[in-house]
Design a protein around this motif. Structure first.
Motif, PDB file in Angstrom:
ATOM      1  N   VAL A  19       0.841  -1.250  -0.035  1.00 13.37           N
ATOM      2  CA  VAL A  19       0.028  -0.018  -0.130  1.00 13.37           C
ATOM      3  C   VAL A  19       0.870   1.134   0.258  1.00 13.37           C
ATOM      4  O   VAL A  19       1.807   1.553   0.794  1.00 13.37           O
ATOM      5  N   LYS A  20       0.544   2.368  -0.844  1.00 14.86           N
ATOM      6  CA  LYS A  20       1.444   3.621  -0.874  1.00 14.86           C
ATOM      7  C   LYS A  20       0.458   4.727  -0.971  1.00 14.86           C
ATOM      8  O   LYS A  20      -0.791   4.673  -1.347  1.00 14.86           O
ATOM      9  N   GLY A  21       0.969   5.517  -0.295  1.00 12.41           N
ATOM     10  CA  GLY A  21       0.034   6.978  -0.277  1.00 12.41           C
ATOM     11  C   GLY A  21      -0.682   7.309   1.132  1.00 12.41           C
ATOM     12  O   GLY A  21      -0.280   6.620   2.189  1.00 12.41           O
ATOM     13  N   GLU A  22      -1.776   7.650   1.189  1.00 11.83           N
ATOM     14  CA  GLU A  22      -2.360   8.028   2.371  1.00 11.83           C
ATOM     15  C   GLU A  22      -3.719   7.201   2.282  1.00 11.83           C
ATOM     16  O   GLU A  22      -4.593   7.106   1.273  1.00 11.83           O
ATOM     17  N   VAL A  23      -3.925   6.451   3.416  1.00 13.92           N
ATOM     18  CA  VAL A  23      -5.112   5.664   3.799  1.00 13.92           C
ATOM     19  C   VAL A  23      -6.040   6.518   4.569  1.00 13.92           C
ATOM     20  O   VAL A  23      -5.814   6.723   5.850  1.00 13.92           O
ATOM     21  N   ASP A  24      -7.200   7.179   3.884  1.00 10.70           N
ATOM     22  CA  ASP A  24      -8.080   7.931   4.837  1.00 10.70           C
ATOM     23  C   ASP A  24      -9.567   7.539   4.326  1.00 10.70           C
ATOM     24  O   ASP A  24      -9.784   6.479   3.707  1.00 10.70           O
ATOM     25  N   VAL A  25     -10.275   8.263   4.808  1.00  9.39           N
ATOM     26  CA  VAL A  25     -11.776   8.145   4.446  1.00  9.39           C
ATOM     27  C   VAL A  25     -12.057   8.233   2.971  1.00  9.39           C
ATOM     28  O   VAL A  25     -13.063   7.307   2.549  1.00  9.39           O
ATOM     29  N   TYR A  26     -11.257   8.682   2.193  1.00 13.79           N
ATOM     30  CA  TYR A  26     -11.616   8.857   0.923  1.00 13.79           C
ATOM     31  C   TYR A  26     -11.047   7.463  -0.054  1.00 13.79           C
ATOM     32  O   TYR A  26     -11.523   6.926  -0.974  1.00 13.79           O
ATOM     33  N   THR A  27      -9.675   7.134   0.537  1.00  8.23           N
ATOM     34  CA  THR A  27      -9.080   6.004  -0.111  1.00  8.23           C
ATOM     35  C   THR A  27      -9.375   4.527   0.579  1.00  8.23           C
ATOM     36  O   THR A  27      -9.220   3.615  -0.225  1.00  8.23           O
ATOM     37  N   PRO A  29     -12.069   2.785   0.951  1.00  8.32           N
ATOM     38  CA  PRO A  29     -13.012   1.767   0.446  1.00  8.32           C
ATOM     39  C   PRO A  29     -12.125   1.148  -0.678  1.00  8.32           C
ATOM     40  O   PRO A  29     -12.515  -0.241  -0.955  1.00  8.32           O
ATOM     41  N   ARG A  30     -11.047   1.586  -1.507  1.00  4.84           N
ATOM     42  CA  ARG A  30     -10.544   0.976  -2.535  1.00  4.84           C
ATOM     43  C   ARG A  30      -9.467  -0.151  -1.738  1.00  4.84           C
ATOM     44  O   ARG A  30      -9.362  -1.274  -2.505  1.00  4.84           O
ATOM     45  N   LEU A  31      -8.891   0.014  -0.532  1.00  4.82           N
ATOM     46  CA  LEU A  31      -8.271  -0.703  -0.166  1.00  4.82           C
ATOM     47  C   LEU A  31      -9.237  -2.021   0.513  1.00  4.82           C
ATOM     48  O   LEU A  31      -8.875  -3.132   0.414  1.00  4.82           O
ATOM     49  N   LYS A  34      -9.941  -4.124  -2.591  1.00  3.49           N
ATOM     50  CA  LYS A  34      -8.749  -4.976  -2.916  1.00  3.49           C
ATOM     51  C   LYS A  34      -8.819  -6.374  -1.829  1.00  3.49           C
ATOM     52  O   LYS A  34      -8.769  -7.290  -2.302  1.00  3.49           O
ATOM     53  N   LEU A  35      -9.167  -6.040  -0.644  1.00  4.97           N
ATOM     54  CA  LEU A  35      -8.902  -7.160   0.337  1.00  4.97           C
ATOM     55  C   LEU A  35     -10.253  -8.159   0.346  1.00  4.97           C
ATOM     56  O   LEU A  35      -9.814  -9.367   0.357  1.00  4.97           O
ATOM     57  N   VAL A  36     -11.176  -7.547  -0.002  1.00  6.76           N
ATOM     58  CA  VAL A  36     -12.427  -8.521  -0.148  1.00  6.76           C
ATOM     59  C   VAL A  36     -12.218  -9.382  -1.425  1.00  6.76           C
ATOM     60  O   VAL A  36     -12.331 -10.374  -1.622  1.00  6.76           O
ATOM     61  N   GLU A  37     -11.533  -8.623  -2.698  1.00  3.21           N
ATOM     62  CA  GLU A  37     -11.449  -9.517  -3.877  1.00  3.21           C
ATOM     63  C   GLU A  37     -10.323 -10.685  -3.478  1.00  3.21           C
ATOM     64  O   GLU A  37     -10.481 -11.403  -4.130  1.00  3.21           O
ATOM     65  N   GLY A  60      -8.824   3.715   7.841  1.00  2.00           N
ATOM     66  CA  GLY A  60      -7.993   2.794   7.366  1.00  2.00           C
ATOM     67  C   GLY A  60      -7.970   1.638   8.415  1.00  2.00           C
ATOM     68  O   GLY A  60      -7.863   0.440   7.984  1.00  2.00           O
ATOM     69  N   LEU A  61      -7.816   2.049   9.565  1.00  2.00           N
ATOM     70  CA  LEU A  61      -7.464   1.093  10.611  1.00  2.00           C
ATOM     71  C   LEU A  61      -8.853   0.026  10.458  1.00  2.00           C
ATOM     72  O   LEU A  61      -8.629  -1.164  10.615  1.00  2.00           O
ATOM     73  N   GLY A  62      -9.919   0.687  10.537  1.00  4.91           N
ATOM     74  CA  GLY A  62     -11.331  -0.134  10.437  1.00  4.91           C
ATOM     75  C   GLY A  62     -11.341  -1.123   9.214  1.00  4.91           C
ATOM     76  O   GLY A  62     -11.518  -2.334   9.327  1.00  4.91           O
TER      77      GLY A  62
END
Length: 112
Positions: A19-27, A29-31, A34-37, A60-62
Motif C-alpha cells: 500500500v502506498k500513499g494515504e489511507v483515509d476516508v476517501y481511499t 474503500p479501495r483498500l 482489494k482485500l475482499v477481492e 484505514g484502521l477499520g
C-alpha cells in the motif's frame, strides 16, 4: 493523493499487498475492495506492506481490522509490515499491536 495498491505473490501461501500513499476516508474503500477481492480469490494469508503509507486514519484502521476478521473467519490471517514510527504509533495508541502481527519486513512476516 493517489492510493497505490500492488499485489504480489509471496512465498506460498502468502500474498503481499503493498500500500502506498494515504489511507483515509476517501481511499480506504479501495483498500477494502482489494482485500475482499483477494479473499474471494482464495488468498487467506495476506501480508499488508504499509512501508509506503504516508498517513493512516481511523477509517484505514477499520478496513484493516475488517480484513483481519474476514480472513480469520476463513482460517486465514492478515499480517502487517511497518517500520515507520508515526504509523506504528497509531497501532500502539489504539491497542491494535495486540491484535495484529507487525513485522519489520515482508521476509520477516513470511518467516514466522
Amino acid at each position: 493523493m493517489e492510493l497505490g495498491l500492488e499485489v504480489a505473490e509471496g512465498p506460498a501461501p502468502y500474498t503481499v499487498l503493498a500500500v502506498k500513499g494515504e489511507v483515509d476516508v476517501y481511499t480506504a474503500p479501495r483498500l477494502r475492495e482489494k482485500l475482499v477481492e483477494l479473499v474471494s480469490q482464495g488468498k487467506h494469508q495476506i501480508i499488508v506492506d504499509l512501508e509506503g503509507v504516508d498517513f493512516l486514519d481511523s477509517t484505514g484502521l477499520g478496513v484493516l481490522v475488517g480484513g483481519l476478521k474476514r480472513l480469520r473467519s476463513n482460517d486465514g490471517d492478515l499480517s502487517l509490515v511497518c517500520t515507520q514510527s508515526r504509523i506504528l504509533k497509531v497501532f500502539e495508541i489504539t491497542g491494535l499491536t495486540k491484535v495484529f502481527s507487525i513485522y519489520d519486513s515482508v521476509d520477516g512476516a513470511t518467516a514466522s
